[in-house]
Design an enzyme around this catalytic site. Structure first.
Site, mmCIF file in Angstrom:
data_model
loop_
_atom_site.group_PDB
_atom_site.id
_atom_site.type_symbol
_atom_site.label_atom_id
_atom_site.label_comp_id
_atom_site.label_asym_id
_atom_site.label_seq_id
_atom_site.Cartn_x
_atom_site.Cartn_y
_atom_site.Cartn_z
ATOM 1 C CG LEU A 20 2.670 -77.603 45.895
ATOM 2 C CD1 LEU A 20 4.130 -77.422 46.287
ATOM 3 C CD2 LEU A 20 2.512 -78.788 44.952
ATOM 4 C CG ASP A 21 1.879 -71.423 47.221
ATOM 5 O OD1 ASP A 21 1.735 -71.558 48.449
ATOM 6 O OD2 ASP A 21 2.658 -70.596 46.712
ATOM 7 N NE ARG A 22 -6.649 -71.086 45.096
ATOM 8 C CZ ARG A 22 -7.097 -70.643 43.917
ATOM 9 N NH1 ARG A 22 -7.683 -71.470 43.072
ATOM 10 N NH2 ARG A 22 -6.951 -69.376 43.577
ATOM 11 C CB THR A 32 2.373 -74.540 43.102
ATOM 12 O OG1 THR A 32 2.732 -73.176 43.279
ATOM 13 C CG2 THR A 32 3.592 -75.327 42.671
#
Length: 314
Positions: A144-146, A148
């Protein structure tokens, strides 16, 4: 078909929940020594590599120190621990939503990277969980994106990791996200966004180009308020980099707190945890490929700009 040789186990232990770096020497005869290849391949340069070799910090599969003059052997593995710069602690907790003998599901906060990458190494969800749960074999099934927040699936047993990764690769897992952005009365929802997204190496933002769509997102309005904000449900059918952020920006309602879309605003200073991206991985739903159980996990997190816009924006 020739089978690949198995990767030998690491002769070095983890440090702070972080695995040592593993380097496989490629086929070729242009390097006389292991040292020559490492100097050419790795960023630190000859002086740093030589110092590590002299200190015995680079080892082979048997844990023996690699010397400066060790002959180059194609297919050989070497390991070392990367020297890490001090990291600013991310002052938000990782909440364990589910744990059994096969998987761990956590609710990741904003600003915490999922796995070690770049300048984020020990301050990542994976490294933290390995330390906090005393599970050195823990691995990430996806990322998961940092920026997000939300649900991330980790695997306990390395031999089972591929089975769980295949859920994401084969689109056998249902994912729902929630976002806060401004409300546009001219935007007819629900709708499905289809486009072709490319992300070039070294370029911060992805972009849409002409061509066959490779990114598909269902967008639904959940709720709107009189202050001009709205809450949206996003269901990605594909998994392109920054897909949800790109599609919301394309619709003219970029997600609050997005530093890349529609305009790249530059990196945020380390330690600045204000105004997190208002994007949350709310739901993960799948059939467990190992146990056959039906799982549905839901994050209880409330996006801050929705609960208190003034607090988020200060």
């Amino acid at each position: 078909m020739r089978r690949r040789s198995p990767v030998p186990p690491s002769p070095l232990p983890q440090r702070d929940g972080v695995d040592p770096v593993r380097v496989k020497l490629p086929q070729g005869t242009e390097w006389a020594t292991v040292r020559d290849h490492l100097v050419e391949r790795l960023a630190p340069g000859a002086e740093v590599i030589d110092a590590m070799l002299d200190a015995g910090l680079i080892v082979d599969a048997d844990g023996r120190a690699v010397s400066r003059d060790m002959a180059y052997v194609p297919g050989m593995f070497v390991w070392f621990h990367r020297e890490r710069a001090d990291e600013v602690p991310v002052p938000f907790a990782l909440n364990v939503v589910h744990r059994d003998e096969h998987i761990v599901v956590v609710d990741k906060p904003h600003f915490l990277a999922t796995t070690p990458r770049g300048s984020h190494v020990a301050e990542t969800a994976l490294a933290r969980l390995r330390r906090e749960l005393d599970l050195p074999t823990l691995g990430a099934a996806h990322r998961l994106d940092r920026l997000t927040a939300g649900l991330v699936l980790f695997t306990v047993r390395p031999a089972e990791r591929g089975a769980y990764q295949s859920l994401f690769r084969d689109r056998l897992i249902a994912k729902e996200y929630e976002a806060v952005a401004r409300y546009d009365p001219a935007l007819a929802l629900p709708l499905t966004v289809r486009s072709r997204i490319v992300k070039e190496r070294g370029v911060m933002a992805a972009r849409e180009v002409e061509g066959e769509p490779n990114a598909v997102t269902d967008v639904e309005l959940l709720e709107r308020r009189d202050d001009g904000l709205a809450r949206y449900r996003l269901r990605p059918r594909t998994g392109q980099t920054h897909q949800l952020r790109v599609h919301m920006s394309t619709l003219g309602v970029p997600i609050l707190g997005d530093p890349l879309y529609p305009v790249v605003t530059g990196p945020v200073a380390a330690g600045d945890f204000r105004r997190p991206l208002q994007l949350l991985a709310r739901v993960l739903e799948f059939t467990d490929p190992v146990t056959g159980r039906e799982h549905r996990f839901v994050s209880p997190r409330v996006l801050r700009a929705w609960s208190s816009y003034e607090e988020w924006a200060e």
